[in-house]
Design a protein around this motif. Structure first.
Motif, PDB file in Angstrom:
ATOM      1  N   TYR A 101       0.823  -1.213   0.000  1.00 58.31           N
ATOM      2  CA  TYR A 101       0.000   0.000   0.000  1.00 58.31           C
ATOM      3  C   TYR A 101       0.860   1.267   0.000  1.00 58.31           C
ATOM      4  O   TYR A 101       0.388   2.340   0.393  1.00 58.31           O
ATOM      5  N   LEU A 102       2.102   1.162  -0.453  1.00 57.78           N
ATOM      6  CA  LEU A 102       2.995   2.306  -0.415  1.00 57.78           C
ATOM      7  C   LEU A 102       2.419   3.499  -1.174  1.00 57.78           C
ATOM      8  O   LEU A 102       2.470   4.645  -0.699  1.00 57.78           O
ATOM      9  N   GLY A 103       1.871   3.261  -2.363  1.00 55.52           N
ATOM     10  CA  GLY A 103       1.265   4.334  -3.152  1.00 55.52           C
ATOM     11  C   GLY A 103       0.069   4.958  -2.462  1.00 55.52           C
ATOM     12  O   GLY A 103       0.021   6.195  -2.268  1.00 55.52           O
ATOM     13  N   PRO A 104      -0.934   4.155  -2.069  1.00 52.14           N
ATOM     14  CA  PRO A 104      -2.097   4.717  -1.367  1.00 52.14           C
ATOM     15  C   PRO A 104      -1.729   5.437  -0.070  1.00 52.14           C
ATOM     16  O   PRO A 104      -2.353   6.447   0.273  1.00 52.14           O
ATOM     17  N   ILE A 105      -0.720   4.938   0.652  1.00 55.74           N
ATOM     18  CA  ILE A 105      -0.303   5.611   1.880  1.00 55.74           C
ATOM     19  C   ILE A 105       0.234   7.005   1.566  1.00 55.74           C
ATOM     20  O   ILE A 105      -0.067   7.987   2.253  1.00 55.74           O
ATOM     21  N   PHE A 106       1.010   7.117   0.488  1.00 56.67           N
ATOM     22  CA  PHE A 106       1.527   8.430   0.076  1.00 56.67           C
ATOM     23  C   PHE A 106       0.386   9.369  -0.285  1.00 56.67           C
ATOM     24  O   PHE A 106       0.389  10.549   0.099  1.00 56.67           O
ATOM     25  N   VAL A 107      -0.599   8.862  -1.022  1.00 59.49           N
ATOM     26  CA  VAL A 107      -1.747   9.689  -1.405  1.00 59.49           C
ATOM     27  C   VAL A 107      -2.502  10.148  -0.170  1.00 59.49           C
ATOM     28  O   VAL A 107      -2.899  11.323  -0.064  1.00 59.49           O
ATOM     29  N   ASN A 108      -2.688   9.240   0.789  1.00 61.60           N
ATOM     30  CA  ASN A 108      -3.399   9.602   2.017  1.00 61.60           C
ATOM     31  C   ASN A 108      -2.651  10.662   2.816  1.00 61.60           C
ATOM     32  O   ASN A 108      -3.266  11.499   3.491  1.00 61.60           O
ATOM     33  N   MET A 109      -1.345  10.623   2.729  1.00 62.17           N
ATOM     34  CA  MET A 109      -0.543  11.605   3.467  1.00 62.17           C
ATOM     35  C   MET A 109      -0.735  13.014   2.923  1.00 62.17           C
ATOM     36  O   MET A 109      -0.434  13.999   3.617  1.00 62.17           O
ATOM     37  N   GLN A 110      -1.232  13.137   1.710  1.00 59.26           N
ATOM     38  CA  GLN A 110      -1.475  14.455   1.127  1.00 59.26           C
ATOM     39  C   GLN A 110      -2.805  15.038   1.581  1.00 59.26           C
ATOM     40  O   GLN A 110      -3.080  16.219   1.352  1.00 59.26           O
ATOM     41  N   ASN A 111      -3.627  14.220   2.199  1.00 57.11           N
ATOM     42  CA  ASN A 111      -4.945  14.663   2.635  1.00 57.11           C
ATOM     43  C   ASN A 111      -4.916  15.089   4.098  1.00 57.11           C
ATOM     44  O   ASN A 111      -4.133  14.575   4.906  1.00 57.11           O
ATOM     45  N   GLU A 112      -5.813  15.994   4.437  1.00 50.86           N
ATOM     46  CA  GLU A 112      -5.914  16.454   5.819  1.00 50.86           C
ATOM     47  C   GLU A 112      -6.321  15.318   6.749  1.00 50.86           C
ATOM     48  O   GLU A 112      -5.969  15.317   7.933  1.00 50.86           O
ATOM     49  N   SER A 113      -7.053  14.353   6.215  1.00 42.74           N
ATOM     50  CA  SER A 113      -7.545  13.261   7.051  1.00 42.74           C
ATOM     51  C   SER A 113      -6.407  12.425   7.626  1.00 42.74           C
ATOM     52  O   SER A 113      -6.578  11.740   8.632  1.00 42.74           O
ATOM     53  N   PHE A 114      -5.223  12.479   6.986  1.00 43.14           N
ATOM     54  CA  PHE A 114      -4.103  11.683   7.464  1.00 43.14           C
ATOM     55  C   PHE A 114      -3.689  12.099   8.873  1.00 43.14           C
ATOM     56  O   PHE A 114      -3.246  11.270   9.675  1.00 43.14           O
ATOM     57  N   ARG A 115      -3.851  13.376   9.181  1.00 41.01           N
ATOM     58  CA  ARG A 115      -3.485  13.862  10.508  1.00 41.01           C
ATOM     59  C   ARG A 115      -4.355  13.244  11.586  1.00 41.01           C
ATOM     60  O   ARG A 115      -3.931  13.149  12.752  1.00 41.01           O
ATOM     61  N   SER A 116      -5.552  12.850  11.228  1.00 39.79           N
ATOM     62  CA  SER A 116      -6.457  12.281  12.226  1.00 39.79           C
ATOM     63  C   SER A 116      -5.926  10.964  12.777  1.00 39.79           C
ATOM     64  O   SER A 116      -6.299  10.555  13.883  1.00 39.79           O
ATOM     65  N   TYR A 117      -5.060  10.286  12.023  1.00 41.72           N
ATOM     66  CA  TYR A 117      -4.503   9.023  12.502  1.00 41.72           C
ATOM     67  C   TYR A 117      -3.679   9.209  13.773  1.00 41.72           C
ATOM     68  O   TYR A 117      -3.463   8.251  14.514  1.00 41.72           O
ATOM     69  N   PHE A 118      -3.213  10.423  14.015  1.00 39.48           N
ATOM     70  CA  PHE A 118      -2.404  10.708  15.191  1.00 39.48           C
ATOM     71  C   PHE A 118      -3.222  11.419  16.274  1.00 39.48           C
ATOM     72  O   PHE A 118      -2.658  11.938  17.242  1.00 39.48           O
ATOM     73  N   ASP A 119      -4.541  11.416  16.087  1.00 36.18           N
ATOM     74  CA  ASP A 119      -5.447  12.079  17.027  1.00 36.18           C
ATOM     75  C   ASP A 119      -6.145  11.016  17.869  1.00 36.18           C
ATOM     76  O   ASP A 119      -6.839  10.143  17.330  1.00 36.18           O
ATOM     77  N   LEU A 120      -5.981  11.095  19.181  1.00 35.44           N
ATOM     78  CA  LEU A 120      -6.596  10.104  20.066  1.00 35.44           C
ATOM     79  C   LEU A 120      -8.117  10.118  19.955  1.00 35.44           C
ATOM     80  O   LEU A 120      -8.766   9.078  20.077  1.00 35.44           O
ATOM     81  N   ASP A 121      -8.687  11.299  19.725  1.00 37.79           N
ATOM     82  CA  ASP A 121     -10.143  11.396  19.601  1.00 37.79           C
ATOM     83  C   ASP A 121     -10.641  10.593  18.393  1.00 37.79           C
ATOM     84  O   ASP A 121     -11.734  10.024  18.422  1.00 37.79           O
ATOM     85  N   TYR A 122      -9.828  10.576  17.330  1.00 36.25           N
ATOM     86  CA  TYR A 122     -10.195   9.796  16.142  1.00 36.25           C
ATOM     87  C   TYR A 122     -10.311   8.318  16.493  1.00 36.25           C
ATOM     88  O   TYR A 122     -11.269   7.649  16.097  1.00 36.25           O
ATOM     89  N   TRP A 123      -9.337   7.826  17.237  1.00 37.70           N
ATOM     90  CA  TRP A 123      -9.343   6.403  17.591  1.00 37.70           C
ATOM     91  C   TRP A 123     -10.417   6.086  18.616  1.00 37.70           C
ATOM     92  O   TRP A 123     -11.025   5.017  18.578  1.00 37.70           O
ATOM     93  N   ARG A 124     -10.675   7.017  19.531  1.00 38.04           N
ATOM     94  CA  ARG A 124     -11.774   6.795  20.480  1.00 38.04           C
ATOM     95  C   ARG A 124     -13.101   6.706  19.740  1.00 38.04           C
ATOM     96  O   ARG A 124     -13.936   5.848  20.042  1.00 38.04           O
ATOM     97  N   GLY A 125     -13.267   7.598  18.774  1.00 38.58           N
ATOM     98  CA  GLY A 125     -14.499   7.567  17.990  1.00 38.58           C
ATOM     99  C   GLY A 125     -14.609   6.304  17.162  1.00 38.58           C
ATOM    100  O   GLY A 125     -15.700   5.733  17.019  1.00 38.58           O
ATOM    101  N   SER A 126     -13.487   5.832  16.626  1.00 38.32           N
ATOM    102  CA  SER A 126     -13.500   4.619  15.804  1.00 38.32           C
ATOM    103  C   SER A 126     -13.909   3.406  16.625  1.00 38.32           C
ATOM    104  O   SER A 126     -14.747   2.598  16.206  1.00 38.32           O
ATOM    105  N   PHE A 127     -13.326   3.277  17.815  1.00 40.14           N
ATOM    106  CA  PHE A 127     -13.613   2.109  18.642  1.00 40.14           C
ATOM    107  C   PHE A 127     -14.983   2.189  19.320  1.00 40.14           C
ATOM    108  O   PHE A 127     -15.413   1.214  19.952  1.00 40.14           O
ATOM    109  N   SER A 128     -15.651   3.304  19.183  1.00 38.81           N
ATOM    110  CA  SER A 128     -17.030   3.407  19.668  1.00 38.81           C
ATOM    111  C   SER A 128     -18.028   3.279  18.519  1.00 38.81           C
ATOM    112  O   SER A 128     -19.238   3.323  18.745  1.00 38.81           O
TER     113      SER A 128
END
Length: 294
Positions: free
Chosen positions: A110-137
């Motif tokens: 997934y090297l290509g898709p990961i690079f594309v995702n890194m260009q999006n603002e949503s990529f920053r959410s991966y480092f946000d604890l609230d994002y993961w709390r929301g995901s697991f709920s």
């Protein structure tokens, strides 16, 4: 006391179970798994929390029941020689390698898709604890990224592969069990029809889904046979579900230079994955001498 480091005879040297037994057991397991999703009389669609919770209960029962197929239909000599949890891919030797290496190998794909995702603002959410709390709920997120990989890999890999491997060579088994996995996903055709989607469209989507789930099944079965650990295909499955199929439309919306870099990374990732696949899954890395002897 059992010692993993002791030299073991290859699996092929043991009396094997009849092909009809291993195939019939695998077929029955696939039918039971899919059938368990429809035992509930519900008016809700597959994404409704009530439906999801009931299906969680169903597949949990199947997971508890499935190991009995391995125990009762495996070769008695094999059961005497090996600890039963080891047959299902649960063992300590090589565990950290099976947890890390196949996951990184899958990420390389997934090297290509990961690079594309890194260009999006949503990529920053991966480092946000609230994002993961929301995901697991979110019960749909849990279904797609936790329960589906866990239940499918346990039933279709940990419980089917040990049986198929007692009737076929490892390489043949890798190409057989994914067919059960792919066919098991065809039930989505009926779900789409119930949602009012046309038959031709439902069949086309179903065929596409059968193709990519079967292709992933080859990879997942290969990881199980080569590593001897169920954690390897489980984590790869979770990552693939999370990443999904490459978003080509998102790729072409990138700036020209980013698009060129992304395409190169798509190709490099795929080529690197192919090259490293046999190296990164070398059974000796995982102290696996049970399932892969070719």
């Amino acid at each position: 006391m059992y010692n993993e480091s002791e030299a073991l005879p290859p699996l092929e040297a043991l009396p094997q179970i009849p092909i009809v037994t291993s195939v019939a057991c695998s077929f029955i397991l696939a039918v039971i798994y899919v059938g368990s999703l429809y035992v509930w009389d519900t008016k809700y669609n597959r994404d409704h929390p009530t439906t999801i919770k009931r299906r969680f209960a169903s597949v949990t029962v199947v997971m508890l029941f499935a190991p009995f197929f391995v125990y009762f239909y495996s070769s008695p000599e094999l059961l005497q020689r090996e600890p039963f949890p080891k047959l299902l891919g649960f063992r300590l030797p090589g565990l950290w390698q099976a947890t890390v290496i196949p996951y990184l190998l899958t990420a390389l794909l997934y090297l290509g898709p990961i690079f594309v995702n890194m260009q999006n603002e949503s990529f920053r959410s991966y480092f946000d604890l609230d994002y993961w709390r929301g995901s697991f709920s979110n019960i749909i997120w849990i279904r797609n990224h936790v329960m589906a990989p866990l239940s499918e890999e346990f039933v279709f890999r940990a419980c089917m592969m040990p049986l198929i491997l007692q009737s076929f060579t490892p390489l043949t088994a890798v190409f057989i069990t994914p067919l059960f996995f792919g066919v098991a996903h065809l039930h989505h055709i009926a779900e789409r029809l119930s949602m009012g989607i046309e038959l031709s469209t439902s069949l086309l989507i179903g065929l596409f889904q059968f193709t990519y789930t079967t292709l992933f099944g080859f990879y997942s079965a290969y990881l199980f046979a080569r590593t001897g650990h169920v954690i390897a295909p489980l984590l790869a499955h979770a990552l693939c579900n999370y990443m999904g199929l490459p978003d080509v439309q998102d790729l072409w919306q990138q700036d020209q230079w980013k698009r060129v870099v992304a395409i190169i990374l798509y190709l490099v990732g795929f080529a690197g994955w192919i090259y490293l696949l046999p190296i990164a899954t070398e059974p000796s890395l995982y102290q696996n001498r049970l399932y892969w002897n070719v």
